[in-house]
Design a protein around this motif. Structure first.
Motif, PDB file in Angstrom:
ATOM      1  N   PHE A 130       0.856  -1.193   0.000  1.00 45.47           N
ATOM      2  CA  PHE A 130       0.000   0.000   0.000  1.00 45.47           C
ATOM      3  C   PHE A 130       0.893   1.245   0.000  1.00 45.47           C
ATOM      4  O   PHE A 130       1.960   1.267   0.617  1.00 45.47           O
ATOM      5  CB  PHE A 130      -0.910  -0.003   1.231  1.00 45.47           C
ATOM      6  N   CYS A 190       1.125  -1.028  -7.051  1.00 42.95           N
ATOM      7  CA  CYS A 190       0.914  -0.544  -5.685  1.00 42.95           C
ATOM      8  C   CYS A 190      -0.592  -0.434  -5.493  1.00 42.95           C
ATOM      9  O   CYS A 190      -1.357  -0.465  -6.459  1.00 42.95           O
ATOM     10  CB  CYS A 190       1.609   0.793  -5.434  1.00 42.95           C
ATOM     11  N   SER A 191      -1.030  -0.304  -4.236  1.00 43.00           N
ATOM     12  CA  SER A 191      -2.457  -0.229  -3.924  1.00 43.00           C
ATOM     13  C   SER A 191      -2.724   0.973  -3.039  1.00 43.00           C
ATOM     14  O   SER A 191      -1.909   1.314  -2.168  1.00 43.00           O
ATOM     15  CB  SER A 191      -2.932  -1.491  -3.195  1.00 43.00           C
ATOM     16  N   SER A 192      -3.880   1.583  -3.219  1.00 42.82           N
ATOM     17  CA  SER A 192      -4.297   2.667  -2.343  1.00 42.82           C
ATOM     18  C   SER A 192      -4.492   2.140  -0.919  1.00 42.82           C
ATOM     19  O   SER A 192      -5.070   1.061  -0.726  1.00 42.82           O
ATOM     20  CB  SER A 192      -5.612   3.273  -2.844  1.00 42.82           C
ATOM     21  N   PRO A 193      -4.020   2.895   0.091  1.00 39.82           N
ATOM     22  CA  PRO A 193      -4.262   2.449   1.475  1.00 39.82           C
ATOM     23  C   PRO A 193      -5.737   2.268   1.805  1.00 39.82           C
ATOM     24  O   PRO A 193      -6.073   1.509   2.726  1.00 39.82           O
ATOM     25  CB  PRO A 193      -3.630   3.566   2.309  1.00 39.82           C
ATOM     26  N   TYR A 216      -7.760   0.593   0.224  1.00 41.53           N
ATOM     27  CA  TYR A 216      -8.135  -0.791  -0.086  1.00 41.53           C
ATOM     28  C   TYR A 216      -7.873  -1.752   1.078  1.00 41.53           C
ATOM     29  O   TYR A 216      -8.388  -2.875   1.083  1.00 41.53           O
ATOM     30  CB  TYR A 216      -7.392  -1.283  -1.316  1.00 41.53           C
ATOM     31  N   ALA A 217      -7.078  -1.318   2.053  1.00 43.79           N
ATOM     32  CA  ALA A 217      -6.814  -2.180   3.206  1.00 43.79           C
ATOM     33  C   ALA A 217      -8.094  -2.491   3.978  1.00 43.79           C
ATOM     34  O   ALA A 217      -8.149  -3.478   4.720  1.00 43.79           O
ATOM     35  CB  ALA A 217      -5.781  -1.531   4.122  1.00 43.79           C
ATOM     36  N   THR A 223       3.485  -0.046   4.592  1.00 44.79           N
ATOM     37  CA  THR A 223       2.553  -1.180   4.658  1.00 44.79           C
ATOM     38  C   THR A 223       2.728  -1.965   5.948  1.00 44.79           C
ATOM     39  O   THR A 223       1.735  -2.373   6.587  1.00 44.79           O
ATOM     40  CB  THR A 223       2.761  -2.090   3.435  1.00 44.79           C
TER      41      THR A 223
END
Length: 536
Positions: free
Chosen positions: A287, A303-306, A308-309, A338
């Motif tokens: 993230f 990478c992922s947007s936070p 999405y957590a 992360t």
């Protein structure tokens, strides 16, 4: 003088009245009091007779609990019968739970109880014989009546799984705590002892233990206190672990999350993950607050947007595996972010960490007395994703991990090894993959799981261990070939420090993001294909 005359007249009158009374009209005589019988003495010692159909472990437990207590005399000849009773019996002191099982590669998932009973009686029902130990047969004969000798085959408990496997088909009645991975548990009337919340009063293979009857003076409370609580399936000693394949909340999957909401990917399978005691997710991507907006086809730098957590929180993630290839695609700072995020969320991780020492450290968890130890590594790279003594990253498959797994098993832990292996788009593993996965099994792992498998792969089972060469994509946007849309949630069951086996839950990915439970036809086709490709 006048007073004496009045007394005399009254006395004479009374005598005349008695003398003139008609015969037979006198009042009834006062009955003699009925003697009170002496009280029946309450025995100082109550004789108890163990029913011959009781399992040996139940007999042993009762002897340990009752012998030495002067209130009870076991095997007391004509004493009160202590044995199988209905689950609703008022003098029930325990319950023994059985499973209907079949060879691991059986396609049937569930049967009707009426069909099972019909097979027991030799009247048709299920195809194939029922195998069980002599004491299990005796116990169910006390409930269902004598079995048909051609339909129910006695075999020692030590030989049952081998004999059933050699037959290649058939059924087995097995005490729940004696299950093992080579057996597939079959639901009966939709109920399985491999799931929590089992309604014992409805489950047909739960047998009550207790007294058939007792006289009014019997000390019920004292008996319950001394002998109660007998069971071979206590959910407080049971652990359900859900393990999954590839998660990468990027590209087309992320586009769908932006469109339909962050929780969209789990819409159909969240109950599978949330209902487990421990849920494992192999999240291969870090993230990062600076992550660019997702695009459907944006290459392989991830990478992922936070935000999405929140999906991980929603599905009940307890453990994140950090062996993924893409953890450092944007450098090491997103990975540091992360790791901090997981800590704030209360999610534990393994197979990676802030430095090499943390990455190589096993994750030890004790749940309901079951001691599980997770070890993961990445033999593939790329080099920049591996942790170093000073930098975060994924764990390389360092030789020290082999000694870690061996030591864990020797000290009473159940090692679970996950590998970020080379990716093969085929249902069968390569010969080298088989060799490498088996090496971890030989070191003591009870589960070896391929986290790399974008494409679903087959399995291998043995006494006390299970290998899944590739579980497939959980949340990822691949659509071709069809094997990348077929995925597993492996539901592993542990009880009293033993690994009992796995329930294979199958799903099919839709909308580039959303796994849904397979239809019966889809599931049967996939399992048939994978069973045919199991290593021999």
């Amino acid at each position: 003088m006048a007073f004496r005359r009045r007394v005399w007249r009254v006395g004479i009158g009374a005598l005349l009245a008695v003398a003139c009374a008609a015969p037979g009209t006198q009042g009834p005589p006062t009955p003699a009091p009925t003697p009170t019988p002496p009280p029946t003495p309450t025995p100082a010692t109550w004789p108890l007779r163990l029913h011959p159909a009781l399992p040996a472990e139940v007999r042993q437990a009762l002897r340990e609990r009752l012998v030495g207590d002067r209130r009870w005399a076991l095997d007391g000849g004509e004493g009160l019968s202590l044995g199988p009773v209905p689950l609703t019996a008022p003098l029930r002191i325990g319950v023994w739970v059985y499973a209907l099982a079949a060879p691991f590669s059986t396609l049937v998932d569930a049967v009707a109880f009426t069909d099972l009973q019909a097979r027991w009686r030799g009247q048709g029902g299920l195809p194939g014989a029922i195998w069980a130990s002599p004491e299990t047969i005796a116990l169910f004969a006390a409930r269902w009546g004598p079995p048909d000798p051609a339909s129910v085959i006695p075999v020692s408990e030590d030989e049952l799984v081998d004999r059933l496997g050699a037959a290649g088909a058939g059924w087995a009645l097995v005490p729940f705590h004696r299950l093992e991975p080579r057996l597939k548990v079959i639901a009966v009337d939709g109920m399985s002892p491999m799931e929590r919340g089992l309604d014992l009063e409805r489950y047909p293979l739960a047998v009550g233990l207790g007294l058939e009857e007792a006289p009014p003076a019997f000390p019920v409370a004292a008996f319950r206190q001394a002998a109660g609580g007998l069971t071979n399936r206590d959910e407080d000693r049971m652990t359900l672990l859900a393990m999954t394949g590839v998660t990468a909340l990027v590209r087309g999957t992320a586009v769908q999350m932006e469109r339909y909401g962050v929780l969209f990917p789990a819409r159909d399978i969240a109950p599978w993950l949330r209902s487990a005691d421990l849920t494992h997710i192999s999240n291969e991507v870090s993230f990062w607050e600076g992550c660019p907006p997702p695009q459907p086809r944006s290459g392989v730098v991830f990478c992922s947007s936070p935000r999405y957590a929140e999906l991980l929180r929603y599905i009940g993630t307890d453990i994140v595996e950090l062996t993924g290839n893409h953890l450092a695609d944007y450098g090491k700072d997103p990975l540091r972010f992360t790791l901090d995020l997981y800590r704030r969320m209360g999610i534990q991780y393994y197979g990676g960490g802030r430095d090499l020492a943390e990455a190589l450290a096993p994750l030890r968890l004790v749940h309901n007395g079951n001691r599980l130890a997770f070890v993961g590594c990445n033999p593939v790279g790329p080099d920049y994703v591996w942790a170093t003594p000073a930098e975060p990253g994924a764990a390389p498959c360092d030789p020290r991990l082999e000694e870690t797994v061996r030591r864990l098993r020797e000290t009473g832990w159940l090692p679970i090894v996950t590998l970020q292996y080379w990716e093969f788009y085929a249902y069968e593993p390569t010969p080298q993959q088989i060799q490498d996965f088996r090496r971890w099994r030989d070191l003591g792992a009870v589960i070896v799981s391929g986290s790399q498998g974008h494409h679903a792969q087959t399995f291998e089972v043995g006494p006390g261990w299970f290998i899944h060469y590739g579980l497939g994509n959980l949340f990822f946007d691949q659509v071709d070939p069809i094997g990348v849309r077929q995925t597993f949630v492996d539901r592993h069951v542990f009880y009293e420090g033993r690994y009992l086996g796995v329930v294979l839950q199958t799903a099919f990915l839709e909308d580039y993001a959303r796994p849904r439970p397979m239809t019966p036809e889809e599931r049967r086709a996939l399992l048939a294909l994978l069973f045919e490709r199991m290593p021999r």
